[in-house]
Scaffold this motif. Structure first.
Motif, PDB file in Angstrom:
ATOM      1  N   GLN A  12      -8.024  -7.866  -2.703  1.00  9.18           N
ATOM      2  CA  GLN A  12      -6.684  -8.476  -2.795  1.00  9.18           C
ATOM      3  C   GLN A  12      -6.738  -9.818  -3.534  1.00  9.18           C
ATOM      4  OE1 GLN A  12      -4.010  -7.663   0.351  1.00  9.18           O
ATOM      5  NE2 GLN A  12      -2.817  -9.527   0.088  1.00  9.18           N
ATOM      6  N   GLN A  33       0.332 -11.574   6.230  1.00  7.37           N
ATOM      7  CA  GLN A  33      -0.494 -11.641   5.020  1.00  7.37           C
ATOM      8  C   GLN A  33      -1.109 -13.025   4.785  1.00  7.37           C
ATOM      9  OE1 GLN A  33      -1.145  -8.953   2.641  1.00  7.37           O
ATOM     10  NE2 GLN A  33      -0.532  -7.925   4.523  1.00  7.37           N
ATOM     11  N   ASP A  39      -6.562  -8.863  -7.016  1.00  2.00           N
ATOM     12  CA  ASP A  39      -5.176  -8.495  -7.382  1.00  2.00           C
ATOM     13  C   ASP A  39      -4.396  -9.733  -7.803  1.00  2.00           C
ATOM     14  OD1 ASP A  39      -5.622  -5.938  -6.401  1.00  2.00           O
ATOM     15  OD2 ASP A  39      -4.645  -6.307  -4.475  1.00  2.00           O
ATOM     16  N   ARG A  56       0.857  -1.189   0.000  1.00  2.25           N
ATOM     17  CA  ARG A  56       0.000   0.000   0.000  1.00  2.25           C
ATOM     18  C   ARG A  56       0.892   1.239   0.000  1.00  2.25           C
ATOM     19  NH1 ARG A  56      -3.825  -1.432   5.146  1.00  2.25           N
ATOM     20  NH2 ARG A  56      -4.383  -3.521   4.466  1.00  2.25           N
ATOM     21  N   GLN A  71      -6.262  -0.265  -2.580  1.00  5.38           N
ATOM     22  CA  GLN A  71      -6.312  -0.821  -1.221  1.00  5.38           C
ATOM     23  C   GLN A  71      -5.886   0.234  -0.184  1.00  5.38           C
ATOM     24  OE1 GLN A  71      -3.800  -4.110   1.130  1.00  5.38           O
ATOM     25  NE2 GLN A  71      -5.087  -5.049  -0.412  1.00  5.38           N
TER      26      GLN A  71
END
Ligand code: TRP
Length: 315
Positions: free
Chosen positions: A139, A157, A142, A11, A47
């Motif tokens: 995400q 994560q 993504d 980010r 994000q």
């Protein structure tokens, strides 16, 4: 052309500090240089907006800053594709379709999201936004939009990758085997503590050394680092195990230097000021090539923008 595609992202909410450098950037460069992978790095500005919706300028400005940091550290645009999330509207589009495969309860149980919501009470008050709660869905978009098979990430994560895998399985169950299920590769280096000993390094905590800090800033910050609180005079016997300066010497100084420093500290033969000065010099030296490359890119912003445009076009 049988390289495995790997995908990571950040980010863009601020410039990168040495915590990012040791935590993920060094590893990404290693993976890039191994020649075994086809790396993609996403600058996740959409994000970033989920917890900075009230500050779009900050996000916009930092897209370029983070890109400059990457390039200055040695992310090579000939080998790694760097691209901007907001410039690929299909990611947002996919997010809408994926949102049907996630329940509110499941998002609320995501440990990473849960921790972040608790940390962002000031922003969200008692009720979190739909956008932030749902960022794991974006995400997942993504990752799957690029058939990202391997996702090199830090431990924090993992719940996001797990959630992505669930979405992929549910989606494929209904629509056929369309999406590639990603796998996390736990590759990140260790988490670096702040200059004040805090577990986390960050801008809001004021305890970070940035890759773009000047020599003066680095020296000033190192001088403020927390040392063994029981050591008041130079000949007091020190304990390097509870000294942040010793901690950072371990990252930036040679093994021999560290050994001598610790011995002298324990024997009360080395003053903290001298020890800090030496550390500052070593940090300055290690970050010098990065600072120099940054100066180059700052003077050639059109080159940075071209790299981002090309990476996004390719993506
Ligand atoms: N969530 C990541 C972070 O906070 C950033 C990110 C966005 C990401 N999309 C990604 C990481 C895809 C890996 C893969 O730093």
């Amino acid at each position: 052309m049988n390289k495995k595609r790997i995908l990571t992202g950040d980010r863009p909410t601020g410039r990168l500090h040495i915590g990012h450098y040791f935590g993920s950037i060094k590893k990404r460069i290693e993976l890039q240089e191994s020649g075994e992978y086809e790396p993609y790095i996403l600058i996740a500005d959409v994000q970033a907006l989920t917890d900075n919706f009230n500050n779009p300028d900050k996000v916009r400005k930092n897209v370029r800053e983070v890109a400059i940091d990457y390039l200055s550290c040695g992310i090579d645009p000939k080998k790694t594709t760097i691209y901007i999330q907001s410039m690929i509207p299909e990611i947002a589009e996919l997010t809408v379709f994926y949102s049907n495969f996630v329940t509110i309860a499941r998002l609320e149980r995501n440990p990473t999201v849960k921790t972040e919501i608790a940390q962002k009470k000031e922003l969200f008050g008692e009720s979190v936004t739909y956008g932030f709660l749902g960022y794991p869905v974006s995400q997942a978009a993504d990752i799957t939009a690029f058939e990202g098979k391997y996702i090199p990430v830090g431990e924090d994560q993992l719940p996001l990758i797990e959630q992505c895998r669930e979405i992929v399985r549910k989606f494929n169950h209904v629509y056929g085997e369309v999406l590639v299920e990603p796998e996390a590769i736990l590759s990140n280096g260790k988490r670096i503590k702040g200059l004040d000993g805090n577990e986390k390094m960050g801008k809001s905590l004021g305890n970070a050394i940035y890759l773009s800090d000047t020599e003066e800033e680095i020296t000033k910050k190192v001088m403020s680092a927390i040392t063994d609180p029981n050591r008041i005079k130079k000949d007091d016997l020190g304990n390097p195990n509870i000294c942040m300066v010793a901690y950072y010497h371990n990252l930036f100084s040679s093994q021999e230097e560290v050994k001598t420093i610790c011995q002298e500290c324990k024997a009360g033969k080395r003053g903290c000021v001298a020890c800090k000065k030496q550390l500052a010099q070593n940090i300055i030296k290690e970050l010098k090539p990065i600072r120099e490359k940054r100066a180059y890119y700052e003077a050639h912003l059109e080159e940075v923008d071209e790299i981002l445009k090309e990476g996004t076009r390719k993506s």
